[in-house]
Enzyme design. Structure first.
Site, PDB file in Angstrom:
ATOM      1  N   HIS A   1     -19.642  -0.120 -19.877  1.00  0.00           N
ATOM      2  CA  HIS A   1     -18.867  -0.753 -20.953  1.00  0.00           C
ATOM      3  C   HIS A   1     -17.393  -0.674 -20.594  1.00  0.00           C
ATOM      4  O   HIS A   1     -17.016  -0.036 -19.615  1.00  0.00           O
ATOM      5  CB  HIS A   1     -19.166  -0.099 -22.299  1.00  0.00           C
TER       6      HIS A   1
ATOM      7  N   HIS B   1     -14.613   0.733 -21.829  1.00  0.00           N
ATOM      8  CA  HIS B   1     -13.697   1.768 -22.309  1.00  0.00           C
ATOM      9  C   HIS B   1     -13.001   2.365 -21.081  1.00  0.00           C
ATOM     10  O   HIS B   1     -13.617   2.510 -20.019  1.00  0.00           O
ATOM     11  CB  HIS B   1     -14.442   2.877 -23.078  1.00  0.00           C
TER      12      HIS B   1
ATOM     13  N   ASP C   1     -12.154   5.234 -19.989  1.00  0.00           N
ATOM     14  CA  ASP C   1     -12.665   6.399 -19.240  1.00  0.00           C
ATOM     15  C   ASP C   1     -13.822   6.030 -18.305  1.00  0.00           C
ATOM     16  O   ASP C   1     -14.298   6.866 -17.544  1.00  0.00           O
ATOM     17  CB  ASP C   1     -13.067   7.540 -20.196  1.00  0.00           C
ATOM     18  N   HIS C   2     -14.255   4.757 -18.352  1.00  0.00           N
ATOM     19  CA  HIS C   2     -15.337   4.309 -17.467  1.00  0.00           C
ATOM     20  C   HIS C   2     -14.867   3.259 -16.453  1.00  0.00           C
ATOM     21  O   HIS C   2     -15.642   2.823 -15.617  1.00  0.00           O
ATOM     22  CB  HIS C   2     -16.492   3.730 -18.300  1.00  0.00           C
TER      23      HIS C   2
ATOM     24  N   HIS D   1     -20.846  13.693 -19.782  1.00  0.00           N
ATOM     25  CA  HIS D   1     -19.922  13.037 -20.712  1.00  0.00           C
ATOM     26  C   HIS D   1     -19.497  14.028 -21.803  1.00  0.00           C
ATOM     27  O   HIS D   1     -19.519  13.720 -22.994  1.00  0.00           O
ATOM     28  CB  HIS D   1     -20.555  11.770 -21.313  1.00  0.00           C
TER      29      HIS D   1
ATOM     30  N   ASP E   1     -22.532   5.127 -22.802  1.00  0.00           N
ATOM     31  CA  ASP E   1     -22.439   6.018 -23.960  1.00  0.00           C
ATOM     32  C   ASP E   1     -23.330   5.447 -25.062  1.00  0.00           C
ATOM     33  O   ASP E   1     -23.367   4.239 -25.212  1.00  0.00           O
ATOM     34  CB  ASP E   1     -21.013   6.065 -24.475  1.00  0.00           C
TER      35      ASP E   1
ATOM     36  N   HIS F   1     -23.244   1.705 -28.923  1.00  0.00           N
ATOM     37  CA  HIS F   1     -21.942   2.357 -28.871  1.00  0.00           C
ATOM     38  C   HIS F   1     -20.990   1.536 -29.753  1.00  0.00           C
ATOM     39  O   HIS F   1     -21.430   0.640 -30.468  1.00  0.00           O
ATOM     40  CB  HIS F   1     -21.492   2.407 -27.400  1.00  0.00           C
TER      41      HIS F   1
END
Ligand SMILES: [Zn+2]
Length: 303
Positions: free
Chosen positions: A63, A65, A67-68, A270, A212, A142
């Protein structure tokens, strides 16, 4: 050493700490590397753990976001600087293609690396396939569109019994058919059944990467009875309400999901930066499922 293994580059969540980096995992299948998510610092971690990223042709994003994803601009620059005219396919949503194209177009425009996109949708589909493995998506729950990925080996050929094949004078040109399960018919018409010439193939192995997501029991059927399940454990049970509200899972819920799927082993990760004792994730998941591997940066797990 197994020829199908998982390298953890980052198993923290949104906020990087000195203990954990944001999400990134490398699936190593017979020395072909596939990355799942590319959080900040992924390329440095790959160097530290001696992974040859020039053997990587595919990156799968779960996805969009930060942090990914935020490790990608740096990683693509570095791969470009390394020369050799590599190419890379990034599997992501339409929006990811648009945003990343703009970033690479600016920062990597003169570099000899070709980046292509495979636009995916937040639904079940096979998104990659070669002679040995398939990668399929599983839609997750998510705050924005998100998918997990399941890496599955294809059914493998049976093992040839050389001695028996020589004995029955199976010609070399027939060996492939025999490996694939055919009987051998001798010139005089005698049939030699396949089971006399071969032994069972190795079982096909599978890895699911689920991050997530809020805990969703109906996911179990879609994931299947994988050999290794990475399932996010952002929170502990004491914060389960927050987990649900933020579209995440607790370690207990990850343990439950592993049991529901019929997975063989569960890999945690995570982690929210609020917790100081990582082993608490393992202990909590163990109350629901017996085979729990506590994830950390630099860990290699055989599938
Ligand atoms: Zn995340």
């Amino acid at each position: 050493m197994s020829d199908f293994r998982i390298h953890t580059l980052g198993c923290g969540s949104a906020k990087p700490t000195l203990r954990h980096q944001p999400s990134s995992t490398v699936v190593d299948y017979h020395d072909n590397l596939f990355m799942v998510d590319c959080g900040e610092g992924a390329q440095i971690a790959a160097q530290r753990f001696r992974l040859k990223l020039n053997r990587m042709r595919h990156i799968f994003l779960t996805h969009l976001h930060g942090d990914h994803v935020l490790g990608l601009p740096g990683l693509v620059s570095t791969l470009g600087l390394a020369g050799g005219g590599g190419h890379l396919t990034i599997h992501t949503f339409k929006e990811g293609e648009r945003i990343l194209n703009e970033i690479f177009g600016f920062f990597s425009r003169d570099l000899p690396i070709k980046v292509e996109f495979n636009v995916i949708r937040p639904e079940e589909a096979v998104v990659f396939e070669n002679n040995s493995i398939t990668v399929r998506t599983v839609p997750l729950r998510h705050r924005i569109p998100t998918v997990g990925y399941v890496f599955e080996e294809k059914e493998k050929p049976r093992h040839i019994d050389r001695r028996m094949c020589d004995f029955h004078q199976v010609p070399v040109c027939q060996l492939r058919n025999v490996k694939n399960g055919s009987d051998f018919i001798k010139p005089d018409g005698t049939i030699v059944p396949n089971r006399m010439l071969t032994s069972d193939a190795d079982p096909a192995r599978s890895y699911a990467h689920i991050s997530d997501t809020a805990y969703t029991p109906s996911l179990a059927e879609k994931i299947g009875a994988v050999d290794l399940l990475f399932h996010e454990t952002t929170y502990l049970d004491i914060h389960r309400k927050e987990a649900k509200a933020r579209g995440h899972s607790t370690a207990r819920e990850a343990g439950r999901m592993a049991a529901l799927c019929g997975a063989k082993r569960l890999l945690t990760g995570h982690y929210s930066s609020r917790y100081k004792d990582d082993d608490a994730f393992r202990r909590e998941a163990l109350e629901e499922f017996p085979e729990v591997i506590l994830n950390r940066e630099g860990l290699t797990t055989n599938v």
